[in-house]
Write an enzyme that holds these catalytic residues in place. Structure first.
Site, short mmCIF file in Angstrom:
data_model
loop_
_atom_site.label_atom_id
_atom_site.label_comp_id
_atom_site.label_asym_id
_atom_site.label_seq_id
_atom_site.Cartn_x
_atom_site.Cartn_y
_atom_site.Cartn_z
N ASP A 60 -23.45 56.75 -31.13
CA ASP A 60 -24.13 55.36 -31.20
C ASP A 60 -25.59 55.17 -31.29
O ASP A 60 -26.27 55.33 -30.30
CB ASP A 60 -23.74 54.90 -30.08
CG ASP A 60 -22.47 54.84 -29.81
OD1 ASP A 60 -21.20 54.54 -30.96
OD2 ASP A 60 -21.35 54.62 -29.26
N LEU A 61 -25.63 55.06 -32.22
CA LEU A 61 -27.24 54.96 -32.17
C LEU A 61 -28.67 54.12 -31.33
O LEU A 61 -28.38 52.83 -31.64
CB LEU A 61 -27.50 54.03 -34.04
CG LEU A 61 -29.06 54.47 -34.58
CD1 LEU A 61 -30.46 56.14 -34.30
CD2 LEU A 61 -29.30 53.86 -35.84
N ASP A 62 -28.74 54.75 -30.92
CA ASP A 62 -30.22 53.92 -29.85
C ASP A 62 -29.32 52.96 -28.87
O ASP A 62 -29.86 52.33 -28.28
CB ASP A 62 -31.56 53.42 -30.38
CG ASP A 62 -32.03 54.04 -31.28
OD1 ASP A 62 -32.38 54.96 -30.97
OD2 ASP A 62 -32.40 53.40 -32.53
N GLU A 63 -28.38 53.34 -28.60
CA GLU A 63 -27.40 52.93 -27.38
C GLU A 63 -27.06 54.64 -26.27
O GLU A 63 -25.62 53.89 -25.54
CB GLU A 63 -26.48 52.53 -28.06
CG GLU A 63 -26.21 51.03 -28.92
CD GLU A 63 -25.23 51.17 -29.13
OE1 GLU A 63 -24.44 50.54 -29.31
OE2 GLU A 63 -25.20 49.35 -30.44
N LEU A 69 -34.74 46.91 -28.81
CA LEU A 69 -33.84 47.23 -29.35
C LEU A 69 -32.87 46.12 -28.71
O LEU A 69 -32.80 46.39 -27.80
CB LEU A 69 -33.29 48.12 -30.15
CG LEU A 69 -34.76 48.98 -31.23
CD1 LEU A 69 -33.30 50.94 -31.12
CD2 LEU A 69 -34.13 48.83 -32.14
#
Length: 281
Positions: A223-226, A193
């Site tokens: 914050d998706l995957d952050e 990612l």
């Protein structure tokens, strides 16, 4: 000295912090057995993790440090080193990360207690039964997402959960749930990612001829995957690897990385510094 405690603290950096906390621990009859500290130049925040041994109770040590906490406006915790973190593991169909966590916990290498596993599918129920852990099937659809998350929170209260681990749980948590459980939910995903999003990322990576694959464990945020990263690992691959081999290697890396992140969290080694983490080894 029969009691071992872990002291973690953070506050704006200023002179006298180490002297004050050391004196407070001495006054509480504590012997410092390990100490690590770090000053963040980005936030001007001082972080410290201390292991102590003492005959005093947890309540007594906390009370002794309370005036120092107030004086320095500290975020300060004193935890029993022997206490295992009560952990809910959430999963879907892939069992590699779940198995690594449960095996490490059973072997005594992971300071967590897993009273319940929650899944939106039934595929991994036999694994939960093998390890003797309660399994709750909680299907999630667009229509029942709010109700499912309410049930999830009820389960967390029922089982007195301190940490939630998403072991390849293939559902997105709502912003409200992420905010409510900030700093208490850990996720794992492949480290490609933001590239190779969506289905079959390892197949996408193979098609592009990648030479490194890996995994990232992080705290979950809206914050998706952050979210703040706790641990990462990569391994080199060659052009000769097939997509299936990349998937197998990736799963192995994911399991190791997630287990380390959970271990460090359970041992109170991870502290948040804004969007970054401080991880004491």
């Amino acid at each position: 000295m029969s009691n071992q405690y872990i002291v973690t603290l953070s506050c704006l950096d200023r002179p006298g912090i180490v002297h004050a906390i050391s004196g407070g621990l001495l006054g509480a009859g504590c012997n410092i057995t390990e100490s690590q500290q770090y000053e963040s130049p980005d936030s001007n925040t001082f972080f410290m993790r201390i292991e102590v041994a003492t005959e005093q109770s947890l309540v007594q040590v906390r009370a002794a440090l309370a005036p120092i906490r107030e004086d320095f406006v500290m975020s300060l915790r004193v935890d029993d080193a022997a206490k295992r973190t009560r952990t809910m593991i959430m999963c879907s169909k892939a069992g590699h990360a779940l198995n690594d966590l449960l095996f490490a916990q059973r072997a005594g290498n992971l300071a967590i207690e897993v009273p319940v596993i929650v899944s939106n599918h039934l595929d991994l129920k036999p694994m939960a039964e093998f390890y003797g852990v309660d399994f709750v099937h909680l299907p999630v659809t667009a229509a029942n997402k709010s109700q499912a998350e309410a049930e999830l929170l009820a389960l967390a209260d029922e089982y007195d959960i301190e940490l939630v681990v998403l072991a390849r749980y293939m559902q997105i948590l709502s912003d409200a749930l992420c905010e409510r459980m900030a700093g208490r939910v850990i996720n794992i995903h492949h480290s490609f990612l933001p590239s190779f999003k969506g289905a079959k990322p390892y197949h996408q990576a193979h098609a592009r001829g990648v030479k490194l694959i890996g995994a990232t464990a992080h705290y979950v945020t809206a914050d998706l995957d952050e979210g703040p990263i706790i641990d990462q690992e990569v391994t080199q691959v060659s052009h000769a690897r097939t997509p299936a081999q990349l998937v197998a290697l990736g799963r192995s890396v994911e399991g190791r990385t997630l287990t380390r992140a959970v271990q460090w969290h359970a041992e109170h080694r991870v502290m948040l510094d804004g969007q970054r983490t401080i991880v004491f080894s």
